[in-house]
Write a protein that holds these residues in place. Structure first.
Motif, PDB file in Angstrom:
ATOM      1  N   LYS A   1       1.348   0.360  11.699  1.00 48.84           N
ATOM      2  CA  LYS A   1       0.713   0.617  10.403  1.00 48.84           C
ATOM      3  C   LYS A   1      -0.282   1.776  10.473  1.00 48.84           C
ATOM      4  O   LYS A   1      -0.398   2.557   9.533  1.00 48.84           O
ATOM      5  CB  LYS A   1       0.032  -0.653   9.892  1.00 48.84           C
ATOM      6  CG  LYS A   1       1.021  -1.743   9.497  1.00 48.84           C
ATOM      7  CD  LYS A   1       0.307  -2.911   8.843  1.00 48.84           C
ATOM      8  CE  LYS A   1       1.325  -3.952   8.362  1.00 48.84           C
ATOM      9  NZ  LYS A   1       0.672  -5.079   7.668  1.00 48.84           N
ATOM     10  N   GLU A   2      -0.991   1.872  11.583  1.00 46.97           N
ATOM     11  CA  GLU A   2      -1.995   2.923  11.701  1.00 46.97           C
ATOM     12  C   GLU A   2      -1.352   4.307  11.676  1.00 46.97           C
ATOM     13  O   GLU A   2      -1.831   5.219  10.986  1.00 46.97           O
ATOM     14  CB  GLU A   2      -2.813   2.751  12.983  1.00 46.97           C
ATOM     15  CG  GLU A   2      -3.882   3.812  13.191  1.00 46.97           C
ATOM     16  CD  GLU A   2      -4.793   3.993  11.975  1.00 46.97           C
ATOM     17  OE1 GLU A   2      -5.159   5.154  11.695  1.00 46.97           O
ATOM     18  OE2 GLU A   2      -5.117   3.005  11.299  1.00 46.97           O
TER      19      GLU A   2
ATOM     20  N   ARG B   1      -0.069   4.980   8.165  1.00 46.69           N
ATOM     21  CA  ARG B   1      -1.197   5.281   7.273  1.00 46.69           C
ATOM     22  C   ARG B   1      -1.696   6.706   7.502  1.00 46.69           C
ATOM     23  O   ARG B   1      -1.939   7.464   6.567  1.00 46.69           O
ATOM     24  CB  ARG B   1      -2.330   4.266   7.505  1.00 46.69           C
ATOM     25  CG  ARG B   1      -3.461   4.356   6.465  1.00 46.69           C
ATOM     26  CD  ARG B   1      -4.735   3.727   6.974  1.00 46.69           C
ATOM     27  NE  ARG B   1      -5.234   4.411   8.148  1.00 46.69           N
ATOM     28  CZ  ARG B   1      -5.819   5.612   8.119  1.00 46.69           C
ATOM     29  NH1 ARG B   1      -5.942   6.286   6.981  1.00 46.69           N
ATOM     30  NH2 ARG B   1      -6.232   6.170   9.231  1.00 46.69           N
TER      31      ARG B   1
ATOM     32  N   SER C   1      -6.868   6.504  -1.326  1.00 50.06           N
ATOM     33  CA  SER C   1      -6.472   6.618   0.086  1.00 50.06           C
ATOM     34  C   SER C   1      -5.042   6.132   0.256  1.00 50.06           C
ATOM     35  O   SER C   1      -4.471   5.507  -0.641  1.00 50.06           O
ATOM     36  CB  SER C   1      -7.409   5.797   0.993  1.00 50.06           C
ATOM     37  OG  SER C   1      -6.964   4.463   1.088  1.00 50.06           O
TER      38      SER C   1
ATOM     39  N   SER D   1      -4.213   3.756   1.920  1.00 53.92           N
ATOM     40  CA  SER D   1      -4.239   2.296   1.983  1.00 53.92           C
ATOM     41  C   SER D   1      -4.301   1.668   0.591  1.00 53.92           C
ATOM     42  O   SER D   1      -4.255   0.440   0.466  1.00 53.92           O
ATOM     43  CB  SER D   1      -5.449   1.835   2.804  1.00 53.92           C
ATOM     44  OG  SER D   1      -5.347   2.314   4.131  1.00 53.92           O
ATOM     45  N   SER D   2      -4.417   2.474  -0.456  1.00 55.16           N
ATOM     46  CA  SER D   2      -4.455   1.947  -1.827  1.00 55.16           C
ATOM     47  C   SER D   2      -3.157   1.219  -2.138  1.00 55.16           C
ATOM     48  O   SER D   2      -2.080   1.616  -1.690  1.00 55.16           O
ATOM     49  CB  SER D   2      -4.629   3.089  -2.835  1.00 55.16           C
ATOM     50  OG  SER D   2      -5.789   3.841  -2.569  1.00 55.16           O
ATOM     51  N   THR D   3      -3.261   0.143  -2.932  1.00 60.35           N
ATOM     52  CA  THR D   3      -2.079  -0.596  -3.364  1.00 60.35           C
ATOM     53  C   THR D   3      -1.461   0.114  -4.565  1.00 60.35           C
ATOM     54  O   THR D   3      -2.184   0.588  -5.453  1.00 60.35           O
ATOM     55  CB  THR D   3      -2.457  -2.038  -3.745  1.00 60.35           C
ATOM     56  OG1 THR D   3      -3.114  -2.643  -2.628  1.00 60.35           O
ATOM     57  CG2 THR D   3      -1.231  -2.856  -4.103  1.00 60.35           C
TER      58      THR D   3
ATOM     59  N   PRO E   1       0.826  -1.212   0.000  1.00 61.28           N
ATOM     60  CA  PRO E   1       0.000   0.000   0.000  1.00 61.28           C
ATOM     61  C   PRO E   1       0.861   1.264   0.000  1.00 61.28           C
ATOM     62  O   PRO E   1       2.067   1.216   0.268  1.00 61.28           O
ATOM     63  CB  PRO E   1      -0.806  -0.110   1.299  1.00 61.28           C
ATOM     64  CG  PRO E   1      -0.009  -1.003   2.178  1.00 61.28           C
ATOM     65  CD  PRO E   1       0.720  -1.948   1.275  1.00 61.28           C
TER      66      PRO E   1
ATOM     67  N   GLN F   1      -1.478   9.714   4.814  1.00 61.34           N
ATOM     68  CA  GLN F   1      -2.712  10.349   4.339  1.00 61.34           C
ATOM     69  C   GLN F   1      -2.635  11.865   4.507  1.00 61.34           C
ATOM     70  O   GLN F   1      -3.024  12.623   3.622  1.00 61.34           O
ATOM     71  CB  GLN F   1      -3.919   9.799   5.103  1.00 61.34           C
ATOM     72  CG  GLN F   1      -5.269  10.236   4.525  1.00 61.34           C
ATOM     73  CD  GLN F   1      -5.513   9.652   3.151  1.00 61.34           C
ATOM     74  OE1 GLN F   1      -5.467   8.442   2.966  1.00 61.34           O
ATOM     75  NE2 GLN F   1      -5.752  10.513   2.160  1.00 61.34           N
TER      76      GLN F   1
END
Length: 247
Positions: free
Chosen positions: A119-120, A123, A139, A141-143, A98, A127
């Motif tokens: 990870k949170e 992320r 987002s 989280s997109s790959t 991601p 973002q």
């Protein structure tokens, strides 16, 4: 008004490979909040110069200084540790991961006491950065593999922006992009001025060079032909400097 200290100073840089001269007697100062374009035909020495600034190669002779202090980088990670980031054409992104993992690639955040990946937080920070730079992706989280070329380039530049404290080197950042995506990336590059970073951009597009840069530095066969303020030159002069053919 006193001139600020250059972020980067290259003085009489010379690079030879087995006796073949790649760069000779190159000097350039880069200042905070400034975009300098490095132009020249294939084989002019542009990528060699970028690799010397970023620690991949060492100069055969000459000096490199950051904020007025002479430096010598043992490798690329040494340059990164001093606030220099590079965005290459191939982007060096992990397609299966991601966006947020790419943003922290090799610099992952962990949580005590067991050192698990946070990870949170990665992320959330990713973002916030893509929102701030207006990189338009679904987002953090997109790959990566699901994003367009322009979106990927935006992520690569955002990652460099996150980690660079002094200088970003851009090697043909829009070479593989269409018109609309090129325009978005150019907007992103222009916005980096406000962060007071110095930007050195290699581009084959003179339209892009004249849109983005404050100064233009011309290389021909490893030789520094000259530096011009963008507002005080035109494409004809730059083409003449690149080719050695005077119109």
């Amino acid at each position: 008004m006193t001139q600020p200290t250059p972020v980067l100073s290259l003085t009489n840089i010379h690079k030879a490979f087995d006796g073949v001269i790649a760069i000779q007697d190159f000097s350039l100062d880069l200042f905070p909040g400034e975009i300098v374009a490095l132009v020249g035909d294939n084989g002019a020495g542009k990528s060699t110069l970028i690799k010397m600034i970023s620690g991949v190669y060492s100069p055969t002779s000459g000096t490199v200084a950051l904020d007025g202090e002479k430096v010598s980088f043992a490798d690329a990670s040494s340059a990164r540790n001093r606030g220099i980031e590079v965005v290459y054409q191939d982007l060096a992104l992990a397609d299966q991961q991601p966006v947020f993992m790419n943003m922290f690639l090799g610099r992952e955040l962990t949580k005590p006491p067991f050192g698990l990946l946070d990870k949170e937080r990665m992320r959330r920070e990713s973002q916030a950065l893509v929102d701030e730079l207006d990189v338009r992706i679904p987002s953090a989280s997109s790959t990566i593999r699901d994003l367009s070329g322009g979106q990927r380039q935006g992520i690569a530049i955002a990652r460099a922006t996150h980690w660079a404290s002094k200088l970003i080197l851009l090697d043909e950042p829009t070479a593989a992009l269409g018109v609309a995506e090129t325009a978005r990336v150019e907007q992103l590059v222009a916005s980096l001025r406000e962060r007071n970073l110095a930007i050195l951009i290699i581009s084959h597009s003179l339209d892009q060079v004249f849109t983005l840069s404050d100064r233009i530095c011309v290389l021909r066969r490893g030789e520094q032909i000259g530096i011009r303020k963008t507002a005080e030159t035109d494409k004809n002069e730059i083409v003449s400097m690149i080719t050695g053919v005077h119109k």
